[in-house]
Design a protein around this motif. Structure first.
Motif, PDB file in Angstrom:
ATOM      1  N   HIS A   1     -13.128  18.020   3.334  1.00 40.90           N
ATOM      2  CA  HIS A   1     -12.986  19.451   3.454  1.00 40.90           C
ATOM      3  C   HIS A   1     -13.456  19.912   4.953  1.00 40.90           C
ATOM      4  CE1 HIS A   1     -17.496  19.241   2.639  1.00 40.90           C
ATOM      5  NE2 HIS A   1     -17.492  20.602   3.076  1.00 40.90           N
ATOM      6  N   GLN A   2     -14.022  18.998   5.686  1.00 42.21           N
ATOM      7  CA  GLN A   2     -14.205  19.312   6.948  1.00 42.21           C
ATOM      8  C   GLN A   2     -13.387  18.812   7.981  1.00 42.21           C
ATOM      9  OE1 GLN A   2     -18.149  17.018   6.355  1.00 42.21           O
ATOM     10  NE2 GLN A   2     -19.145  18.781   7.479  1.00 42.21           N
ATOM     11  N   LEU A   3     -12.219  18.297   7.675  1.00 41.71           N
ATOM     12  CA  LEU A   3     -11.125  17.867   8.343  1.00 41.71           C
ATOM     13  C   LEU A   3      -9.771  18.553   8.089  1.00 41.71           C
ATOM     14  CD1 LEU A   3     -11.307  13.862   7.899  1.00 41.71           C
ATOM     15  CD2 LEU A   3     -12.515  15.113   9.617  1.00 41.71           C
ATOM     16  N   SER A   4      -9.117  18.815   9.264  1.00 39.10           N
ATOM     17  CA  SER A   4      -7.916  19.595   8.921  1.00 39.10           C
ATOM     18  C   SER A   4      -6.932  18.804   8.177  1.00 39.10           C
ATOM     19  CB  SER A   4      -7.175  19.847  10.545  1.00 39.10           C
ATOM     20  OG  SER A   4      -6.669  18.357  11.096  1.00 39.10           O
ATOM     21  N   GLY A   5      -5.848  19.389   7.962  1.00 33.57           N
ATOM     22  CA  GLY A   5      -4.754  18.761   7.128  1.00 33.57           C
ATOM     23  C   GLY A   5      -4.103  17.378   7.709  1.00 33.57           C
ATOM     24  N   GLY A   6      -3.929  17.647   9.147  1.00 35.29           N
ATOM     25  CA  GLY A   6      -3.473  16.348   9.704  1.00 35.29           C
ATOM     26  C   GLY A   6      -4.356  15.176   9.756  1.00 35.29           C
TER      27      GLY A   6
ATOM     28  N   ALA B   1       0.845  -1.224  -0.066  1.00 38.98           N
ATOM     29  CA  ALA B   1      -0.025  -0.115   0.006  1.00 38.98           C
ATOM     30  C   ALA B   1       0.787   1.204   0.118  1.00 38.98           C
ATOM     31  CB  ALA B   1      -0.782   0.072   1.192  1.00 38.98           C
ATOM     32  N   MET B   2       0.202   2.379  -0.254  1.00 39.19           N
ATOM     33  CA  MET B   2       1.014   3.615  -0.503  1.00 39.19           C
ATOM     34  C   MET B   2       0.394   4.777   0.099  1.00 39.19           C
ATOM     35  SD  MET B   2       2.943   4.685  -4.025  1.00 39.19           S
ATOM     36  CE  MET B   2       4.349   6.283  -4.115  1.00 39.19           C
ATOM     37  N   ILE B   3       1.020   5.831   0.831  1.00 37.31           N
ATOM     38  CA  ILE B   3       0.476   6.945   1.011  1.00 37.31           C
ATOM     39  C   ILE B   3       1.410   7.975   0.494  1.00 37.31           C
ATOM     40  CG2 ILE B   3       0.238   8.580   3.306  1.00 37.31           C
ATOM     41  CD1 ILE B   3       1.266   6.208   5.134  1.00 37.31           C
ATOM     42  N   PHE B   4       0.440   8.860  -0.295  1.00 36.78           N
ATOM     43  CA  PHE B   4       0.837   9.813  -1.058  1.00 36.78           C
ATOM     44  C   PHE B   4       1.085  11.163  -0.187  1.00 36.78           C
ATOM     45  CE2 PHE B   4      -1.017   7.358  -3.806  1.00 36.78           C
ATOM     46  CZ  PHE B   4      -0.275   6.837  -4.987  1.00 36.78           C
ATOM     47  N   GLN B   5       1.899  12.283  -0.710  1.00 36.05           N
ATOM     48  CA  GLN B   5       2.153  13.373   0.147  1.00 36.05           C
ATOM     49  C   GLN B   5       0.948  14.252   0.402  1.00 36.05           C
ATOM     50  OE1 GLN B   5       4.736  16.362  -2.145  1.00 36.05           O
ATOM     51  NE2 GLN B   5       5.204  14.666  -3.520  1.00 36.05           N
ATOM     52  N   ASP B   6       0.067  14.478  -0.755  1.00 37.71           N
ATOM     53  CA  ASP B   6      -0.665  15.501  -0.621  1.00 37.71           C
ATOM     54  C   ASP B   6      -2.324  14.755  -0.286  1.00 37.71           C
ATOM     55  OD1 ASP B   6      -2.669  17.505  -0.684  1.00 37.71           O
ATOM     56  OD2 ASP B   6      -1.867  18.517  -2.373  1.00 37.71           O
ATOM     57  N   PRO B   7      -2.621  14.833   0.901  1.00 35.81           N
ATOM     58  CA  PRO B   7      -3.954  14.055   1.151  1.00 35.81           C
ATOM     59  C   PRO B   7      -5.357  14.619   0.257  1.00 35.81           C
ATOM     60  CG  PRO B   7      -3.199  15.374   2.979  1.00 35.81           C
ATOM     61  CD  PRO B   7      -2.062  15.642   2.271  1.00 35.81           C
ATOM     62  N   MET B   8      -5.352  15.795   0.023  1.00 34.08           N
ATOM     63  CA  MET B   8      -6.500  16.477  -0.780  1.00 34.08           C
ATOM     64  C   MET B   8      -6.425  15.860  -2.154  1.00 34.08           C
ATOM     65  SD  MET B   8      -8.369  18.143   1.153  1.00 34.08           S
ATOM     66  CE  MET B   8      -9.339  19.217  -0.246  1.00 34.08           C
ATOM     67  N   THR B   9      -5.335  15.652  -2.745  1.00 33.00           N
ATOM     68  CA  THR B   9      -5.261  14.952  -4.029  1.00 33.00           C
ATOM     69  C   THR B   9      -5.496  13.145  -3.808  1.00 33.00           C
ATOM     70  OG1 THR B   9      -3.025  14.672  -4.023  1.00 33.00           O
ATOM     71  CG2 THR B   9      -3.945  16.651  -5.031  1.00 33.00           C
ATOM     72  N   SER B  10      -5.440  12.793  -2.755  1.00 32.99           N
ATOM     73  CA  SER B  10      -5.496  11.426  -2.463  1.00 32.99           C
ATOM     74  C   SER B  10      -7.089  11.102  -2.128  1.00 32.99           C
ATOM     75  CB  SER B  10      -4.680  10.926  -1.290  1.00 32.99           C
ATOM     76  OG  SER B  10      -3.375  11.071  -1.697  1.00 32.99           O
ATOM     77  N   LEU B  11      -7.818  12.010  -1.730  1.00 31.70           N
ATOM     78  CA  LEU B  11      -9.144  11.735  -1.210  1.00 31.70           C
ATOM     79  C   LEU B  11     -10.100  12.378  -2.236  1.00 31.70           C
ATOM     80  CD1 LEU B  11      -8.570  12.756   2.586  1.00 31.70           C
ATOM     81  CD2 LEU B  11      -8.983  10.348   1.622  1.00 31.70           C
ATOM     82  N   ASN B  12     -11.343  11.610  -2.433  1.00 33.80           N
ATOM     83  CA  ASN B  12     -12.415  12.187  -3.306  1.00 33.80           C
ATOM     84  C   ASN B  12     -13.244  12.973  -2.436  1.00 33.80           C
ATOM     85  OD1 ASN B  12     -14.757  12.272  -4.593  1.00 33.80           O
ATOM     86  ND2 ASN B  12     -14.589  10.299  -5.459  1.00 33.80           N
ATOM     87  N   PRO B  13     -13.326  14.346  -2.858  1.00 32.79           N
ATOM     88  CA  PRO B  13     -14.134  15.516  -2.247  1.00 32.79           C
ATOM     89  C   PRO B  13     -15.628  15.138  -2.256  1.00 32.79           C
ATOM     90  CG  PRO B  13     -13.602  16.147  -4.507  1.00 32.79           C
ATOM     91  CD  PRO B  13     -12.550  14.921  -4.080  1.00 32.79           C
ATOM     92  N   THR B  14     -16.062  14.137  -2.860  1.00 36.70           N
ATOM     93  CA  THR B  14     -17.690  14.041  -3.049  1.00 36.70           C
ATOM     94  C   THR B  14     -17.948  12.998  -2.059  1.00 36.70           C
ATOM     95  OG1 THR B  14     -17.445  12.339  -5.078  1.00 36.70           O
ATOM     96  CG2 THR B  14     -17.452  14.863  -5.435  1.00 36.70           C
ATOM     97  N   MET B  15     -16.946  12.152  -1.606  1.00 36.98           N
ATOM     98  CA  MET B  15     -17.423  10.877  -0.774  1.00 36.98           C
ATOM     99  C   MET B  15     -17.038  11.158   0.791  1.00 36.98           C
ATOM    100  SD  MET B  15     -16.030   8.061  -3.520  1.00 36.98           S
ATOM    101  CE  MET B  15     -16.253   6.748  -2.220  1.00 36.98           C
ATOM    102  N   THR B  16     -17.835  10.657   1.769  1.00 38.85           N
ATOM    103  CA  THR B  16     -17.292  10.728   2.991  1.00 38.85           C
ATOM    104  C   THR B  16     -15.989   9.966   3.340  1.00 38.85           C
ATOM    105  OG1 THR B  16     -18.504   8.844   3.778  1.00 38.85           O
ATOM    106  CG2 THR B  16     -19.745  10.743   3.724  1.00 38.85           C
TER     107      THR B  16
END
Length: 348
Positions: free
Chosen positions: A153-158, A93-108
Protein backbone atom coordinates in the motif's frame (compact mmCIF):
# COMPACT_ATOMS: atom_id res chain seq x y z
CA UNK A 1 15.51 -20.48 -33.06
CA UNK A 2 15.18 -23.25 -30.50
CA UNK A 3 11.63 -24.35 -29.70
CA UNK A 4 11.06 -24.15 -25.93
CA UNK A 5 7.32 -24.93 -25.69
CA UNK A 6 4.90 -26.78 -27.96
CA UNK A 7 1.13 -26.90 -27.44
CA UNK A 8 -0.66 -29.51 -29.55
CA UNK A 9 -4.43 -29.80 -30.11
CA UNK A 10 -5.37 -28.67 -26.60
CA UNK A 11 -9.01 -29.14 -25.53
CA UNK A 12 -10.25 -27.88 -22.15
CA UNK A 13 -13.83 -27.94 -20.82
CA UNK A 14 -15.60 -26.64 -17.69
CA UNK A 15 -18.18 -28.73 -15.88
CA UNK A 16 -20.91 -26.33 -14.71
CA UNK A 17 -24.45 -26.64 -13.30
CA UNK A 18 -25.76 -25.68 -16.74
CA UNK A 19 -23.65 -28.16 -18.66
CA UNK A 20 -20.19 -28.51 -20.20
CA UNK A 21 -18.49 -25.35 -21.46
CA UNK A 22 -16.05 -25.98 -24.31
CA UNK A 23 -13.48 -23.35 -23.29
CA UNK A 24 -10.51 -24.46 -25.44
CA UNK A 25 -11.16 -26.25 -28.73
CA UNK A 26 -8.00 -27.56 -30.38
CA UNK A 27 -5.44 -24.86 -29.64
CA UNK A 28 -1.92 -25.40 -31.02
CA UNK A 29 1.09 -23.08 -30.97
CA UNK A 30 4.87 -23.04 -30.48
CA UNK A 31 7.07 -20.74 -28.42
CA UNK A 32 10.73 -20.18 -29.29
CA UNK A 33 13.62 -19.19 -27.06
CA UNK A 34 13.90 -15.43 -26.60
CA UNK A 35 10.71 -14.52 -28.49
CA UNK A 36 7.48 -12.83 -27.44
CA UNK A 37 4.26 -14.50 -28.55
CA UNK A 38 1.13 -12.41 -28.00
CA UNK A 39 -2.22 -14.19 -27.65
CA UNK A 40 -4.99 -11.69 -28.36
CA UNK A 41 -8.77 -11.89 -28.08
CA UNK A 42 -11.88 -10.64 -26.29
CA UNK A 43 -12.82 -11.73 -22.77
CA UNK A 44 -14.05 -15.30 -22.91
CA UNK A 45 -12.00 -16.24 -25.97
CA UNK A 46 -9.88 -18.72 -23.97
CA UNK A 47 -6.63 -16.77 -23.58
CA UNK A 48 -6.33 -16.95 -19.80
CA UNK A 49 -7.57 -20.55 -19.63
CA UNK A 50 -4.73 -21.53 -21.97
CA UNK A 51 -2.16 -19.97 -19.65
CA UNK A 52 -3.76 -21.54 -16.56
CA UNK A 53 -3.22 -24.93 -18.20
CA UNK A 54 0.44 -24.06 -18.83
CA UNK A 55 0.84 -23.14 -15.16
CA UNK A 56 -1.05 -26.20 -13.91
CA UNK A 57 -3.56 -24.12 -11.95
CA UNK A 58 -6.90 -25.32 -13.34
CA UNK A 59 -9.85 -25.48 -10.95
CA UNK A 60 -11.44 -28.82 -10.04
CA UNK A 61 -14.25 -28.35 -12.56
CA UNK A 62 -11.81 -27.53 -15.40
CA UNK A 63 -10.73 -30.60 -17.35
CA UNK A 64 -8.10 -31.19 -20.03
CA UNK A 65 -9.96 -33.44 -22.46
CA UNK A 66 -7.00 -34.04 -24.77
CA UNK A 67 -3.84 -32.46 -26.11
CA UNK A 68 -0.17 -32.11 -25.23
CA UNK A 69 1.95 -29.34 -23.71
CA UNK A 70 5.59 -30.20 -24.32
CA UNK A 71 8.19 -28.35 -22.25
CA UNK A 72 11.78 -29.60 -22.39
CA UNK A 73 10.63 -33.09 -23.33
CA UNK A 74 7.92 -33.32 -20.66
CA UNK A 75 4.19 -33.31 -21.33
CA UNK A 76 2.84 -30.94 -18.66
CA UNK A 77 -0.63 -32.46 -18.98
CA UNK A 78 0.63 -35.83 -17.75
CA UNK A 79 3.14 -35.08 -14.98
CA UNK A 80 2.39 -35.23 -11.24
CA UNK A 81 1.30 -32.29 -9.09
CA UNK A 82 4.70 -32.32 -7.41
CA UNK A 83 6.51 -32.07 -10.74
CA UNK A 84 4.33 -29.22 -12.00
CA UNK A 85 4.82 -27.41 -8.66
CA UNK A 86 8.59 -27.59 -9.16
CA UNK A 87 8.24 -26.15 -12.67
CA UNK A 88 5.73 -23.43 -11.71
CA UNK A 89 7.56 -20.28 -10.66
CA UNK A 90 11.00 -21.77 -11.21
CA UNK A 91 10.83 -22.64 -14.93
CA UNK A 92 7.55 -21.00 -15.98
CA UNK A 93 6.53 -17.84 -14.13
CA UNK A 94 3.49 -15.60 -14.43
CA UNK A 95 2.58 -11.92 -14.02
CA UNK A 96 -1.09 -11.30 -13.25
CA UNK A 97 -3.03 -8.19 -14.27
CA UNK A 98 -3.83 -6.72 -10.86
CA UNK A 99 -0.77 -6.28 -8.62
CA UNK A 100 -2.90 -5.64 -5.53
CA UNK A 101 -4.40 -9.12 -5.70
CA UNK A 102 -0.98 -10.66 -6.46
CA UNK A 103 0.78 -9.17 -3.42
CA UNK A 104 0.25 -10.00 0.25
CA UNK A 105 -0.72 -6.73 2.02
CA UNK A 106 0.64 -8.00 5.38
CA UNK A 107 4.20 -8.63 4.13
CA UNK A 108 6.88 -6.26 2.89
CA UNK A 109 7.41 -6.40 -0.87
CA UNK A 110 11.07 -7.26 -0.37
CA UNK A 111 10.29 -10.30 1.73
CA UNK A 112 7.75 -11.48 -0.83
CA UNK A 113 10.52 -11.50 -3.46
CA UNK A 114 13.02 -13.10 -1.08
CA UNK A 115 10.52 -15.78 -0.05
CA UNK A 116 10.26 -17.01 -3.64
CA UNK A 117 14.06 -17.08 -3.94
CA UNK A 118 14.45 -19.08 -0.72
CA UNK A 119 11.73 -21.52 -1.75
CA UNK A 120 13.10 -22.37 -5.21
CA UNK A 121 16.83 -21.62 -5.00
CA UNK A 122 17.49 -22.76 -1.42
CA UNK A 123 19.52 -19.66 -0.58
CA UNK A 124 19.99 -18.30 2.93
CA UNK A 125 17.84 -15.44 4.17
CA UNK A 126 20.67 -12.90 3.79
CA UNK A 127 21.55 -14.16 0.28
CA UNK A 128 17.89 -14.04 -0.75
CA UNK A 129 17.57 -10.49 0.57
CA UNK A 130 20.62 -9.39 -1.40
CA UNK A 131 19.23 -10.90 -4.61
CA UNK A 132 15.79 -9.39 -3.94
CA UNK A 133 17.33 -5.92 -3.69
CA UNK A 134 19.14 -6.53 -6.98
CA UNK A 135 15.83 -7.50 -8.60
CA UNK A 136 14.07 -4.40 -7.27
CA UNK A 137 16.81 -2.35 -8.92
CA UNK A 138 16.57 -4.44 -12.13
CA UNK A 139 12.88 -3.61 -12.54
CA UNK A 140 13.67 0.11 -12.38
CA UNK A 141 12.75 1.07 -8.82
CA UNK A 142 14.99 3.63 -7.13
CA UNK A 143 16.23 3.25 -3.55
CA UNK A 144 15.82 -0.55 -3.58
CA UNK A 145 16.98 -1.02 0.03
CA UNK A 146 14.26 1.37 1.20
CA UNK A 147 11.58 -0.21 -1.00
CA UNK A 148 12.52 -3.68 0.24
CA UNK A 149 11.11 -2.77 3.67
CA UNK A 150 7.87 -1.21 2.41
CA UNK A 151 4.38 -2.73 2.14
CA UNK A 152 2.30 -2.86 -1.08
CA UNK A 153 0.00 0.00 0.00
CA UNK A 154 3.04 2.29 0.29
CA UNK A 155 3.86 1.93 -3.42
CA UNK A 156 2.17 3.32 -6.52
CA UNK A 157 0.32 1.04 -8.95
CA UNK A 158 3.22 1.09 -11.40
CA UNK A 159 5.74 0.26 -8.67
CA UNK A 160 3.57 -2.60 -7.41
CA UNK A 161 3.46 -4.09 -10.89
CA UNK A 162 7.25 -3.82 -11.08
CA UNK A 163 7.46 -5.74 -7.80
CA UNK A 164 5.19 -8.44 -9.26
CA UNK A 165 7.58 -8.66 -12.22
CA UNK A 166 10.53 -8.93 -9.82
CA UNK A 167 8.82 -11.85 -8.02
CA UNK A 168 8.21 -13.58 -11.37
CA UNK A 169 11.90 -13.14 -12.29
CA UNK A 170 13.19 -14.23 -8.89
CA UNK A 171 13.97 -17.78 -9.96
CA UNK A 172 15.36 -17.05 -13.43
CA UNK A 173 12.44 -18.67 -15.33
CA UNK A 174 12.76 -19.74 -18.95
CA UNK A 175 9.18 -18.70 -19.82
CA UNK A 176 7.31 -15.66 -18.51
CA UNK A 177 3.53 -15.52 -18.96
CA UNK A 178 2.18 -11.98 -18.74
CA UNK A 179 -1.62 -12.09 -18.36
CA UNK A 180 -2.98 -8.59 -19.11
CA UNK A 181 -0.11 -7.10 -17.04
CA UNK A 182 -0.94 -3.45 -17.85
CA UNK A 183 -4.76 -3.44 -17.74
CA UNK A 184 -4.96 -1.89 -14.25
CA UNK A 185 -2.45 0.88 -15.10
CA UNK A 186 -2.80 4.26 -16.78
CA UNK A 187 -1.47 4.72 -20.32
CA UNK A 188 1.86 6.32 -19.33
CA UNK A 189 2.72 3.64 -16.75
CA UNK A 190 1.47 0.97 -19.16
CA UNK A 191 4.08 2.04 -21.73
CA UNK A 192 6.82 2.02 -19.05
CA UNK A 193 5.93 -1.54 -17.97
CA UNK A 194 5.91 -2.79 -21.58
CA UNK A 195 9.32 -1.21 -22.18
CA UNK A 196 10.59 -2.76 -18.94
CA UNK A 197 9.44 -6.27 -19.93
CA UNK A 198 11.13 -5.93 -23.32
CA UNK A 199 14.33 -4.58 -21.73
CA UNK A 200 14.53 -7.44 -19.23
CA UNK A 201 13.84 -9.97 -21.98
CA UNK A 202 16.78 -8.65 -24.00
CA UNK A 203 19.04 -8.83 -20.94
CA UNK A 204 18.28 -12.40 -19.84
CA UNK A 205 16.85 -14.08 -22.96
CA UNK A 206 13.34 -14.79 -21.65
CA UNK A 207 10.61 -16.36 -23.77
CA UNK A 208 7.35 -14.48 -23.17
CA UNK A 209 3.69 -15.31 -23.72
CA UNK A 210 1.80 -12.02 -23.58
CA UNK A 211 -1.97 -12.24 -23.05
CA UNK A 212 -4.16 -9.24 -23.91
CA UNK A 213 -7.49 -8.16 -25.39
CA UNK A 214 -5.88 -5.09 -26.97
CA UNK A 215 -3.93 -5.47 -30.22
CA UNK A 216 -2.59 -1.94 -29.85
CA UNK A 217 -0.72 -2.94 -26.68
CA UNK A 218 1.40 -5.56 -28.43
CA UNK A 219 2.36 -3.58 -31.55
CA UNK A 220 5.87 -2.84 -30.26
CA UNK A 221 6.48 -5.86 -28.04
CA UNK A 222 5.42 -9.03 -29.90
CA UNK A 223 7.45 -11.03 -32.42
CA UNK A 224 4.47 -13.20 -33.33
CA UNK A 225 0.74 -12.84 -32.68
CA UNK A 226 -1.99 -15.47 -32.30
CA UNK A 227 -5.62 -14.27 -32.50
CA UNK A 228 -8.09 -16.30 -30.39
CA UNK A 229 -11.84 -16.46 -30.72
CA UNK A 230 -14.36 -18.85 -29.12
CA UNK A 231 -11.67 -21.18 -27.79
CA UNK A 232 -9.69 -21.40 -31.02
CA UNK A 233 -6.72 -19.67 -32.63
CA UNK A 234 -8.17 -18.28 -35.86
CA UNK A 235 -5.14 -16.39 -37.23
CA UNK A 236 -1.42 -16.29 -36.46
CA UNK A 237 1.65 -14.75 -37.97
CA UNK A 238 4.48 -12.35 -37.35
CA UNK A 239 3.58 -9.07 -35.70
CA UNK A 240 4.03 -7.22 -38.99
CA UNK A 241 1.81 -9.70 -40.88
CA UNK A 242 -1.02 -9.46 -38.35
CA UNK A 243 -0.90 -5.67 -38.05
CA UNK A 244 -0.34 -4.75 -41.68
CA UNK A 245 -1.86 -7.69 -43.62
CA UNK A 246 -4.66 -9.15 -41.45
CA UNK A 247 -6.84 -11.77 -43.13
CA UNK A 248 -9.60 -12.84 -40.73
CA UNK A 249 -12.66 -10.55 -40.29
CA UNK A 250 -12.30 -10.87 -36.51
CA UNK A 251 -8.72 -9.59 -36.70
CA UNK A 252 -10.03 -6.73 -38.85
CA UNK A 253 -12.50 -5.89 -36.09
CA UNK A 254 -9.87 -5.95 -33.35
CA UNK A 255 -7.56 -3.68 -35.33
CA UNK A 256 -10.37 -1.29 -36.26
CA UNK A 257 -11.22 -1.06 -32.52
CA UNK A 258 -7.79 0.38 -31.66
CA UNK A 259 -8.40 4.05 -30.76
CA UNK A 260 -6.91 6.68 -33.06
CA UNK A 261 -5.26 8.97 -30.51
CA UNK A 262 -4.17 11.42 -33.21
CA UNK A 263 -7.74 12.08 -34.34
CA UNK A 264 -10.07 11.82 -31.36
CA UNK A 265 -13.01 13.09 -33.39
CA UNK A 266 -13.20 9.74 -35.18
CA UNK A 267 -15.95 7.46 -33.87
CA UNK A 268 -14.63 4.47 -31.94
CA UNK A 269 -15.39 1.24 -33.79
CA UNK A 270 -16.85 -1.74 -31.91
CA UNK A 271 -17.34 -5.28 -33.17
CA UNK A 272 -21.12 -5.90 -33.31
CA UNK A 273 -22.73 -8.62 -31.21
CA UNK A 274 -21.20 -10.78 -28.50
CA UNK A 275 -19.06 -13.95 -28.44
CA UNK A 276 -21.01 -17.23 -28.64
CA UNK A 277 -22.15 -19.20 -25.59
CA UNK A 278 -19.63 -22.03 -25.40
CA UNK A 279 -22.15 -24.30 -23.69
CA UNK A 280 -23.40 -24.62 -27.26
CA UNK A 281 -20.44 -24.13 -29.63
CA UNK A 282 -21.71 -22.82 -32.99
CA UNK A 283 -21.59 -24.81 -36.17
CA UNK A 284 -19.14 -23.59 -38.81
CA UNK A 285 -17.15 -20.39 -38.24
CA UNK A 286 -17.86 -19.19 -34.69
CA UNK A 287 -17.47 -15.55 -35.80
CA UNK A 288 -19.96 -15.79 -38.68
CA UNK A 289 -22.94 -14.30 -36.79
CA UNK A 290 -20.93 -11.14 -36.01
CA UNK A 291 -19.26 -10.76 -39.40
CA UNK A 292 -20.38 -8.51 -42.23
CA UNK A 293 -18.39 -10.75 -44.59
CA UNK A 294 -19.81 -14.18 -43.67
CA UNK A 295 -20.42 -16.56 -46.54
CA UNK A 296 -23.08 -19.28 -46.65
CA UNK A 297 -20.47 -21.94 -45.95
CA UNK A 298 -19.41 -20.12 -42.74
CA UNK A 299 -22.69 -21.24 -41.12
CA UNK A 300 -22.25 -24.84 -42.25
CA UNK A 301 -18.59 -25.82 -42.08
CA UNK A 302 -15.66 -24.77 -39.92
CA UNK A 303 -12.90 -23.22 -42.07
CA UNK A 304 -9.45 -24.84 -42.13
CA UNK A 305 -6.25 -22.80 -41.88
CA UNK A 306 -5.28 -21.28 -45.21
CA UNK A 307 -1.63 -20.46 -45.82
CA UNK A 308 -0.95 -16.78 -46.49
CA UNK A 309 2.85 -17.09 -46.16
CA UNK A 310 5.32 -19.49 -44.54
CA UNK A 311 4.63 -17.79 -41.20
CA UNK A 312 1.06 -16.50 -41.65
CA UNK A 313 -2.11 -18.63 -41.52
CA UNK A 314 -5.78 -17.73 -41.11
CA UNK A 315 -8.91 -19.86 -40.66
CA UNK A 316 -11.38 -18.03 -42.90
CA UNK A 317 -13.29 -19.16 -45.99
CA UNK A 318 -12.55 -15.75 -47.51
CA UNK A 319 -9.12 -17.14 -48.42
CA UNK A 320 -10.60 -20.01 -50.43
CA UNK A 321 -9.84 -19.72 -54.14
CA UNK A 322 -13.58 -19.64 -54.96
CA UNK A 323 -14.46 -16.98 -52.35
CA UNK A 324 -15.44 -13.47 -53.52
CA UNK A 325 -12.73 -10.83 -53.26
CA UNK A 326 -13.46 -8.60 -50.27
CA UNK A 327 -12.02 -5.12 -49.87
CA UNK A 328 -10.58 -4.30 -46.47
CA UNK A 329 -12.93 -1.80 -44.73
CA UNK A 330 -11.83 1.84 -44.80
CA UNK A 331 -11.81 2.19 -40.99
CA UNK A 332 -9.28 -0.63 -40.85
CA UNK A 333 -7.08 0.87 -43.57
CA UNK A 334 -7.04 4.13 -41.59
CA UNK A 335 -6.08 2.32 -38.35
CA UNK A 336 -3.27 0.42 -40.07
CA UNK A 337 -1.82 3.64 -41.46
CA UNK A 338 -2.11 5.21 -38.00
CA UNK A 339 -0.31 2.29 -36.35
CA UNK A 340 2.46 2.33 -38.95
CA UNK A 341 3.11 5.98 -38.10
CA UNK A 342 3.09 5.25 -34.34
CA UNK A 343 5.51 2.33 -34.73
CA UNK A 344 7.83 4.52 -36.82
CA UNK A 345 7.74 7.27 -34.18
CA UNK A 346 8.46 4.82 -31.35
CA UNK A 347 11.42 3.44 -33.30
CA UNK A 348 13.02 6.88 -33.54
Amino acid sequence: MKKILEVKDLHVSFNTHNGIVKAIRGVSFDLYKGETLAIVGESGSGKSVTTKVLMGILAKNEVIEKGEILFEGKDLTKISNKEITNIRGKEIAMIFQDPMTSLNPTMTVGYQIAESIMEHQKLSKSQAKEKAIELIQLVGINEPEKRYKQYPHQLSGGMRQRIVIAIALACNPKILIADEPTTALDVTIQAQILDLIKEIQNKIGLSIIFITHDLGVVANIADRVAIMYAGKIIEYGTSEEIFYHPQHPYTWGLLASVPDMANQQNELYAIPGTPPNMLYPPKGDAFALRSDYALKIDFEEEPPFFKVSDTHYAATWLLHEKAPKIQMPKVLKDRIEMMKKEVALNAC
